[in-house]
Design a protein around this motif. Structure first.
Motif, PDB file in Angstrom:
ATOM      1  N   TYR A 180       0.832  -1.206   0.000  1.00 21.58           N
ATOM      2  CA  TYR A 180       0.000   0.000   0.000  1.00 21.58           C
ATOM      3  C   TYR A 180       0.867   1.257   0.000  1.00 21.58           C
ATOM      4  CZ  TYR A 180      -4.446  -2.412   0.876  1.00 21.58           C
ATOM      5  OH  TYR A 180      -5.575  -3.188   0.774  1.00 21.58           O
ATOM      6  N   PHE A 181       1.977   1.213   0.716  1.00 22.21           N
ATOM      7  CA  PHE A 181       2.875   2.367   0.760  1.00 22.21           C
ATOM      8  C   PHE A 181       3.385   2.712  -0.635  1.00 22.21           C
ATOM      9  CE2 PHE A 181       7.228   4.004   0.945  1.00 22.21           C
ATOM     10  CZ  PHE A 181       7.045   5.153   1.703  1.00 22.21           C
ATOM     11  N   ILE A 182       3.698   1.683  -1.421  1.00 23.79           N
ATOM     12  CA  ILE A 182       4.153   1.927  -2.793  1.00 23.79           C
ATOM     13  C   ILE A 182       3.060   2.615  -3.604  1.00 23.79           C
ATOM     14  CG2 ILE A 182       4.814   0.794  -4.953  1.00 23.79           C
ATOM     15  CD1 ILE A 182       6.238  -1.320  -3.232  1.00 23.79           C
ATOM     16  N   LEU A 183       1.808   2.157  -3.446  1.00 26.57           N
ATOM     17  CA  LEU A 183       0.699   2.797  -4.149  1.00 26.57           C
ATOM     18  C   LEU A 183       0.527   4.245  -3.695  1.00 26.57           C
ATOM     19  CD1 LEU A 183      -2.340   0.373  -4.604  1.00 26.57           C
ATOM     20  CD2 LEU A 183      -0.823   1.345  -6.325  1.00 26.57           C
ATOM     21  N   THR A 184       0.702   4.480  -2.400  1.00 23.70           N
ATOM     22  CA  THR A 184       0.591   5.838  -1.878  1.00 23.70           C
ATOM     23  C   THR A 184       1.653   6.741  -2.511  1.00 23.70           C
ATOM     24  OG1 THR A 184      -0.317   5.095   0.237  1.00 23.70           O
ATOM     25  CG2 THR A 184       0.745   7.250   0.213  1.00 23.70           C
ATOM     26  N   ALA A 185       2.877   6.230  -2.621  1.00 24.95           N
ATOM     27  CA  ALA A 185       3.955   7.008  -3.246  1.00 24.95           C
ATOM     28  C   ALA A 185       3.655   7.279  -4.719  1.00 24.95           C
ATOM     29  CB  ALA A 185       5.277   6.255  -3.101  1.00 24.95           C
ATOM     30  N   VAL A 186       3.091   6.280  -5.399  1.00 21.61           N
ATOM     31  CA  VAL A 186       2.725   6.465  -6.807  1.00 21.61           C
ATOM     32  C   VAL A 186       1.644   7.536  -6.925  1.00 21.61           C
ATOM     33  CG1 VAL A 186       1.603   5.363  -8.782  1.00 21.61           C
ATOM     34  CG2 VAL A 186       3.393   4.154  -7.534  1.00 21.61           C
ATOM     35  N   GLY A 187       0.639   7.478  -6.038  1.00 22.00           N
ATOM     36  CA  GLY A 187      -0.421   8.483  -6.066  1.00 22.00           C
ATOM     37  C   GLY A 187       0.105   9.885  -5.838  1.00 22.00           C
TER      38      GLY A 187
ATOM     39  N   ASN B 218       0.182   3.734   8.220  1.00 21.77           N
ATOM     40  CA  ASN B 218      -0.112   5.096   7.769  1.00 21.77           C
ATOM     41  C   ASN B 218      -0.170   5.156   6.243  1.00 21.77           C
ATOM     42  OD1 ASN B 218      -0.499   7.963   8.101  1.00 21.77           O
ATOM     43  ND2 ASN B 218       1.627   8.242   7.472  1.00 21.77           N
ATOM     44  N   GLY B 219       0.544   4.249   5.584  1.00 26.20           N
ATOM     45  CA  GLY B 219       0.557   4.217   4.131  1.00 26.20           C
ATOM     46  C   GLY B 219      -0.547   3.391   3.507  1.00 26.20           C
ATOM     47  N   VAL B 220      -1.455   2.842   4.318  1.00 26.08           N
ATOM     48  CA  VAL B 220      -2.582   2.086   3.767  1.00 26.08           C
ATOM     49  C   VAL B 220      -3.618   3.078   3.256  1.00 26.08           C
ATOM     50  CG1 VAL B 220      -4.450   0.472   4.282  1.00 26.08           C
ATOM     51  CG2 VAL B 220      -2.199   0.109   5.274  1.00 26.08           C
TER      52      VAL B 220
ATOM     53  N   ILE C 210      -5.213   9.517  -2.482  1.00 24.63           N
ATOM     54  CA  ILE C 210      -4.001  10.321  -2.411  1.00 24.63           C
ATOM     55  C   ILE C 210      -3.939  11.314  -3.564  1.00 24.63           C
ATOM     56  CG2 ILE C 210      -1.491  10.245  -2.433  1.00 24.63           C
ATOM     57  CD1 ILE C 210      -2.787   9.220   0.126  1.00 24.63           C
ATOM     58  N   ILE C 211      -4.274  10.852  -4.761  1.00 28.66           N
ATOM     59  CA  ILE C 211      -4.226  11.741  -5.934  1.00 28.66           C
ATOM     60  C   ILE C 211      -5.160  12.927  -5.752  1.00 28.66           C
ATOM     61  CG2 ILE C 211      -4.802  11.912  -8.388  1.00 28.66           C
ATOM     62  CD1 ILE C 211      -3.846   9.021  -8.690  1.00 28.66           C
TER      63      ILE C 211
END
Length: 304
Positions: free
Chosen positions: A85-92, A162-164, A170-171
């Protein structure tokens, strides 16, 4: 359901010192890193990710030394899901920044003329208000809640989850905040410094650490407040500010008082979202037809 009542721990002088020093050390880290970027010319593209990793590592260690609730420690499987999920958050966040950069090239004002001492607090206030507004809408607007609700599925609060987040949450949220700062004409340096503070605050408020900040709770967000935000009891929930607490006071969403802790953590309706480990289902869930939700709403409205 994992409750939020912390385990009783024997008093320790070292632990007491660490609880008092943990937050000031974090603020000094933010100030020192920001000064190095602005005054010494450190490369922001390198400093920002290292700063983020440092903050996460700092609180991951503190969670083991001075935990609020030892039952909230993530196990190995949870670290794996949270990492995805953290990776997706960073991508967003990167996607939001990309579109904001495109827009400000067309509509942004001329170079700012504010001095740094005025820019930083002004940017913090504006960005914090935008973040508060989007966060509150994420809870009160049914469409936005479909995305933001993913963050509230876990029944524990710690620095790892926190990154979930749903990538579109996020976008949307970060895009609005970043665009508002860009359109206001703040310099890249001031936005960077504010961004580091906001990042540090976000992970601080989500950390499973027994740190109390006393009267500063009425000015700044803290873990004491944010645990109530994640409460599964609507009467306890509130606190949409993740950096400043002043907007919660102003808009009457401030529910914390000294010693108050949530009865439990998670969704008001646990069946309304898939579990966190259902990674792909969580991503697709907001786009599914809402017939069952609509039927539930109609039934609730028909009750006396």
């Amino acid at each position: 359901m994992v409750t939020s009542t912390p385990a009783v721990r024997e008093p320790s002088t070292a632990h007491g010192v660490l609880r008092r020093a943990a937050y000031p050390v974090l603020l000094l880290l933010v100030a020192a890193t920001g000064a190095a970027v602005v005054l010494l010319g450190w490369d922001p593209s390198l400093v920002s990710p290292l700063f983020l990793v440092g903050v996460i590592g700092y609180f991951a260690v503190l969670e083991r030394i001075i935990p609020h609730n030892p039952d909230w420690h993530p196990d190995a499987k949870e670290w794996g899901w949270y990492g995805a999920y953290f990776i997706l958050t960073a991508v967003g966040a990167a996607i939001a920044q990309f579109f904001v950069t495109l827009l400000i090239g067309v509509v942004a004002p001329l170079e700012p003329t504010w001095p740094m001492w005025a820019e930083v607090p002004a940017a913090l206030l504006l960005g914090s208000l935008g973040s508060y507004t989007m966060h509150r809408l994420g809870h009160t607007n049914k469409f936005l809640w479909r995305f933001h609700g993913v963050h509230h599925v876990p029944d524990k609060v710690n620095v790892a989850n926190n990154g979930v987040n749903h990538v579109f949450d996020i976008i949307i949220a970060q895009g609005v905040v970043q665009l508002s700062l860009a359109l206001a004409g703040f310099s890249a340096d001031s936005v960077l410094v504010v961004g580091m503070f906001v990042t540090a605050q976000g992970y601080f408020t989500h950390a499973n650490v027994e740190v109390r900040i006393g009267w500063l709770n009425h000015l700044l967000a803290s873990p004491e407040q944010h645990r109530l935000h994640h409460s599964n009891n609507p009467q306890e929930a509130g606190h949409y500010g993740s950096d400043l607490a002043i907007w919660d006071h102003l808009f009457r969403s401030y529910t914390w008082r000294p010693g108050r802790i949530p009865r439990g953590i998670g969704l008001f309706d646990p069946m309304s979202f898939p579990r966190t480990e259902s990674f792909f289902y969580s991503f697709l869930h907001p786009f599914r037809p809402r017939r069952r939700d609509q039927l539930r709403d109609r039934r609730s409205k028909s009750l006396p």
